[in-house]
Design a protein around this motif. Sequence first.
Motif, PDB file in Angstrom:
ATOM      1  N   VAL A 213     -23.635   9.750 -19.403  1.00  0.00           N
ATOM      2  CA  VAL A 213     -22.898   9.003 -18.374  1.00  0.00           C
ATOM      3  C   VAL A 213     -22.013   7.941 -19.018  1.00  0.00           C
ATOM      4  CG1 VAL A 213     -23.179   7.288 -16.537  1.00  0.00           C
ATOM      5  CG2 VAL A 213     -24.451   9.425 -16.442  1.00  0.00           C
ATOM      6  N   VAL A 214     -22.552   7.218 -20.006  1.00  0.00           N
ATOM      7  CA  VAL A 214     -21.775   6.175 -20.682  1.00  0.00           C
ATOM      8  C   VAL A 214     -20.559   6.780 -21.377  1.00  0.00           C
ATOM      9  CG1 VAL A 214     -21.805   4.479 -22.547  1.00  0.00           C
ATOM     10  CG2 VAL A 214     -23.731   4.616 -20.967  1.00  0.00           C
ATOM     11  N   VAL A 215     -20.782   7.850 -22.142  1.00  0.00           N
ATOM     12  CA  VAL A 215     -19.691   8.460 -22.913  1.00  0.00           C
ATOM     13  C   VAL A 215     -18.659   9.109 -21.999  1.00  0.00           C
ATOM     14  CG1 VAL A 215     -19.114  10.242 -24.604  1.00  0.00           C
ATOM     15  CG2 VAL A 215     -21.135   8.818 -24.949  1.00  0.00           C
ATOM     16  N   LEU A 216     -19.121   9.972 -21.088  1.00  0.00           N
ATOM     17  CA  LEU A 216     -18.193  10.692 -20.213  1.00  0.00           C
ATOM     18  C   LEU A 216     -17.543   9.764 -19.193  1.00  0.00           C
ATOM     19  CD1 LEU A 216     -20.241  13.971 -19.607  1.00  0.00           C
ATOM     20  CD2 LEU A 216     -18.402  13.566 -21.245  1.00  0.00           C
ATOM     21  N   GLY A 217     -18.324   8.801 -18.671  1.00  0.00           N
ATOM     22  CA  GLY A 217     -17.769   7.863 -17.700  1.00  0.00           C
ATOM     23  C   GLY A 217     -16.673   7.003 -18.311  1.00  0.00           C
TER      24      GLY A 217
ATOM     25  N   VAL B 217     -22.046  -2.345 -16.034  1.00  0.00           N
ATOM     26  CA  VAL B 217     -22.136  -0.995 -15.472  1.00  0.00           C
ATOM     27  C   VAL B 217     -23.270  -0.216 -16.131  1.00  0.00           C
ATOM     28  CG1 VAL B 217     -20.926   1.220 -15.299  1.00  0.00           C
ATOM     29  CG2 VAL B 217     -19.722  -0.894 -14.763  1.00  0.00           C
ATOM     30  N   MET B 218     -23.467  -0.411 -17.419  1.00  0.00           N
ATOM     31  CA  MET B 218     -24.563   0.262 -18.131  1.00  0.00           C
ATOM     32  C   MET B 218     -25.919  -0.161 -17.571  1.00  0.00           C
ATOM     33  SD  MET B 218     -23.152   0.107 -22.061  1.00  0.00           S
ATOM     34  CE  MET B 218     -24.738   0.567 -22.770  1.00  0.00           C
ATOM     35  N   LYS B 219     -26.065  -1.442 -17.263  1.00  0.00           N
ATOM     36  CA  LYS B 219     -27.337  -1.941 -16.705  1.00  0.00           C
ATOM     37  C   LYS B 219     -27.634  -1.302 -15.357  1.00  0.00           C
ATOM     38  CE  LYS B 219     -27.884  -6.434 -16.913  1.00  0.00           C
ATOM     39  NZ  LYS B 219     -27.514  -7.861 -16.849  1.00  0.00           N
ATOM     40  N   VAL B 220     -26.600  -1.067 -14.564  1.00  0.00           N
ATOM     41  CA  VAL B 220     -26.788  -0.401 -13.273  1.00  0.00           C
ATOM     42  C   VAL B 220     -27.099   1.080 -13.486  1.00  0.00           C
ATOM     43  CG1 VAL B 220     -25.665   0.245 -11.109  1.00  0.00           C
ATOM     44  CG2 VAL B 220     -25.326  -2.043 -12.053  1.00  0.00           C
ATOM     45  N   ASN B 221     -26.388   1.696 -14.431  1.00  0.00           N
ATOM     46  CA  ASN B 221     -26.505   3.145 -14.629  1.00  0.00           C
ATOM     47  C   ASN B 221     -27.871   3.569 -15.143  1.00  0.00           C
ATOM     48  OD1 ASN B 221     -23.924   3.640 -13.753  1.00  0.00           O
ATOM     49  ND2 ASN B 221     -23.021   3.753 -15.785  1.00  0.00           N
TER      50      ASN B 221
ATOM     51  N   ILE C 143     -22.555   8.936 -12.595  1.00  0.00           N
ATOM     52  CA  ILE C 143     -21.294   9.087 -13.323  1.00  0.00           C
ATOM     53  C   ILE C 143     -20.067   8.776 -12.478  1.00  0.00           C
ATOM     54  CG2 ILE C 143     -21.079  11.576 -12.856  1.00  0.00           C
ATOM     55  CD1 ILE C 143     -20.028  11.727 -15.830  1.00  0.00           C
ATOM     56  N   PHE C 144     -20.049   9.171 -11.207  1.00  0.00           N
ATOM     57  CA  PHE C 144     -18.845   8.962 -10.397  1.00  0.00           C
ATOM     58  C   PHE C 144     -18.628   7.474 -10.101  1.00  0.00           C
ATOM     59  CE2 PHE C 144     -20.438  13.252  -9.202  1.00  0.00           C
ATOM     60  CZ  PHE C 144     -19.420  13.973  -9.807  1.00  0.00           C
ATOM     61  N   GLY C 145     -19.700   6.779  -9.779  1.00  0.00           N
ATOM     62  CA  GLY C 145     -19.594   5.330  -9.580  1.00  0.00           C
ATOM     63  C   GLY C 145     -19.188   4.622 -10.855  1.00  0.00           C
ATOM     64  N   SER C 146     -19.688   5.108 -11.998  1.00  0.00           N
ATOM     65  CA  SER C 146     -19.329   4.513 -13.284  1.00  0.00           C
ATOM     66  C   SER C 146     -17.840   4.663 -13.554  1.00  0.00           C
ATOM     67  CB  SER C 146     -20.137   5.187 -14.399  1.00  0.00           C
ATOM     68  OG  SER C 146     -19.771   4.683 -15.659  1.00  0.00           O
ATOM     69  N   ILE C 147     -17.305   5.845 -13.302  1.00  0.00           N
ATOM     70  CA  ILE C 147     -15.868   6.078 -13.531  1.00  0.00           C
ATOM     71  C   ILE C 147     -15.029   5.157 -12.645  1.00  0.00           C
ATOM     72  CG2 ILE C 147     -14.005   7.764 -13.291  1.00  0.00           C
ATOM     73  CD1 ILE C 147     -16.083   9.936 -13.986  1.00  0.00           C
TER      74      ILE C 147
ATOM     75  N   SER D 216      -4.793   9.739 -11.848  1.00  0.00           N
ATOM     76  CA  SER D 216      -5.753   8.897 -11.132  1.00  0.00           C
ATOM     77  C   SER D 216      -5.482   8.902  -9.628  1.00  0.00           C
ATOM     78  CB  SER D 216      -5.699   7.465 -11.669  1.00  0.00           C
ATOM     79  OG  SER D 216      -4.470   6.852 -11.342  1.00  0.00           O
ATOM     80  N   ARG D 217      -4.190   8.899  -9.250  1.00  0.00           N
ATOM     81  CA  ARG D 217      -3.860   8.944  -7.824  1.00  0.00           C
ATOM     82  C   ARG D 217      -4.258  10.278  -7.198  1.00  0.00           C
ATOM     83  NH1 ARG D 217       0.861   6.175  -9.606  1.00  0.00           N
ATOM     84  NH2 ARG D 217       2.069   8.099  -9.594  1.00  0.00           N
ATOM     85  N   ILE D 218      -4.205  11.347  -7.981  1.00  0.00           N
ATOM     86  CA  ILE D 218      -4.592  12.670  -7.483  1.00  0.00           C
ATOM     87  C   ILE D 218      -6.111  12.760  -7.308  1.00  0.00           C
ATOM     88  CG2 ILE D 218      -4.691  15.137  -8.048  1.00  0.00           C
ATOM     89  CD1 ILE D 218      -2.003  14.760  -9.498  1.00  0.00           C
ATOM     90  N   LEU D 219      -6.849  12.246  -8.285  1.00  0.00           N
ATOM     91  CA  LEU D 219      -8.302  12.449  -8.308  1.00  0.00           C
ATOM     92  C   LEU D 219      -9.091  11.373  -7.571  1.00  0.00           C
ATOM     93  CD1 LEU D 219      -8.892  13.617 -11.995  1.00  0.00           C
ATOM     94  CD2 LEU D 219      -8.622  15.015  -9.952  1.00  0.00           C
ATOM     95  N   GLU D 220      -8.466  10.248  -7.263  1.00  0.00           N
ATOM     96  CA  GLU D 220      -9.198   9.129  -6.664  1.00  0.00           C
ATOM     97  C   GLU D 220      -9.970   9.502  -5.397  1.00  0.00           C
ATOM     98  OE1 GLU D 220      -8.505   4.500  -5.259  1.00  0.00           O
ATOM     99  OE2 GLU D 220      -6.811   5.717  -5.917  1.00  0.00           O
ATOM    100  N   PRO D 221      -9.383  10.203  -4.405  1.00  0.00           N
ATOM    101  CA  PRO D 221     -10.168  10.541  -3.204  1.00  0.00           C
ATOM    102  C   PRO D 221     -11.347  11.448  -3.499  1.00  0.00           C
ATOM    103  CG  PRO D 221      -8.030  11.640  -3.180  1.00  0.00           C
ATOM    104  CD  PRO D 221      -7.977  10.636  -4.281  1.00  0.00           C
ATOM    105  N   TYR D 222     -11.186  12.356  -4.481  1.00  0.00           N
ATOM    106  CA  TYR D 222     -12.296  13.241  -4.833  1.00  0.00           C
ATOM    107  C   TYR D 222     -13.435  12.450  -5.469  1.00  0.00           C
ATOM    108  CZ  TYR D 222      -8.898  16.962  -4.017  1.00  0.00           C
ATOM    109  OH  TYR D 222      -7.976  17.785  -3.445  1.00  0.00           O
ATOM    110  N   LEU D 223     -13.113  11.481  -6.308  1.00  0.00           N
ATOM    111  CA  LEU D 223     -14.147  10.656  -6.927  1.00  0.00           C
ATOM    112  C   LEU D 223     -14.902   9.841  -5.883  1.00  0.00           C
ATOM    113  CD1 LEU D 223     -12.242   9.371 -10.091  1.00  0.00           C
ATOM    114  CD2 LEU D 223     -14.177  10.955 -10.050  1.00  0.00           C
TER     115      LEU D 223
END
Length: 265
Positions: A88-92, A196-200, A148-152, A106-113
């Motif tokens: 999660v840390v690396v990919l996020g 974010v790492m502490k939450v993840n 991962i999605f919240g991390s991104i 980012s504008r394209i993918l934002e609603p999907y995330l």
Amino acid sequence: MREPSEAQKQYLTKRKREKYMIILSRILIFLGFLLLWEVSARKGWIDSFIFSSPTAVVRNFIEMSSSQELFTHIGVTVAETLLSFFLVVVLGAGAAVLLWACPRLSRILEPYLVVLNSLPKSALAPLLIVWLGANMRTIVVAGMSVAIFGSIINLYTGFHETDPEKCKLIATLGGTKRDELTKIVLPSSVPLILSVMKVNIGLCLVGVIIGEFIGARQGLGYLIIYSSQTFKLTTVLMSILILCIIAMILYGILNLVEKHCLKSR
């Protein structure tokens, strides 16, 4: 070095006393809860078969520890949690950097995330079992899916909150997008990344347990679901308490890492 004044000494002493009082209060609340739980079970105020008792949990822990079975379950859950957390840390972070570097993407993918982050991850677990099989890989993916999605989203948002004047300065001096990222964005985002790492780490543990509920043969999640089906409720409570301890230890380690990193900046 100048000696601290009397007022400063009094202030530091007061702060230290307050810190010790908070720690002592936490310990007393926990011990009081255990005492009330034990007395309630012995006096029959609660059903000891359903709610068990601290002494029964300790006896069960000792019995299962003697056969090493319990430590196998703990080791599996911790390993799956750490692996999913690392991914999660690396990919996020990688995905957040990619979105920051490519505004159109980012504008394209934002609603999907946003949709994927809002989706209840427990609904995905049965599908992951069917798609990937009942194995460790599936459990790790289940742990990743929760965080991962919240991390991104959080990292990408934090990258965009970097001081724009500093970014303009880099561009004015002829710096590239890479210079802006490595010299301004990432260094200023270190506190955010650590937060974010502490939450993840907690979210990954939750995701791993969800996966173990459905498709595992080892791990604390499997032990909880199996014990509840066989009405071994003392084992269920013991496993939950162990999960609490694991969560506190992992969070505490990251908290120490955060303090060390922020102190050395």
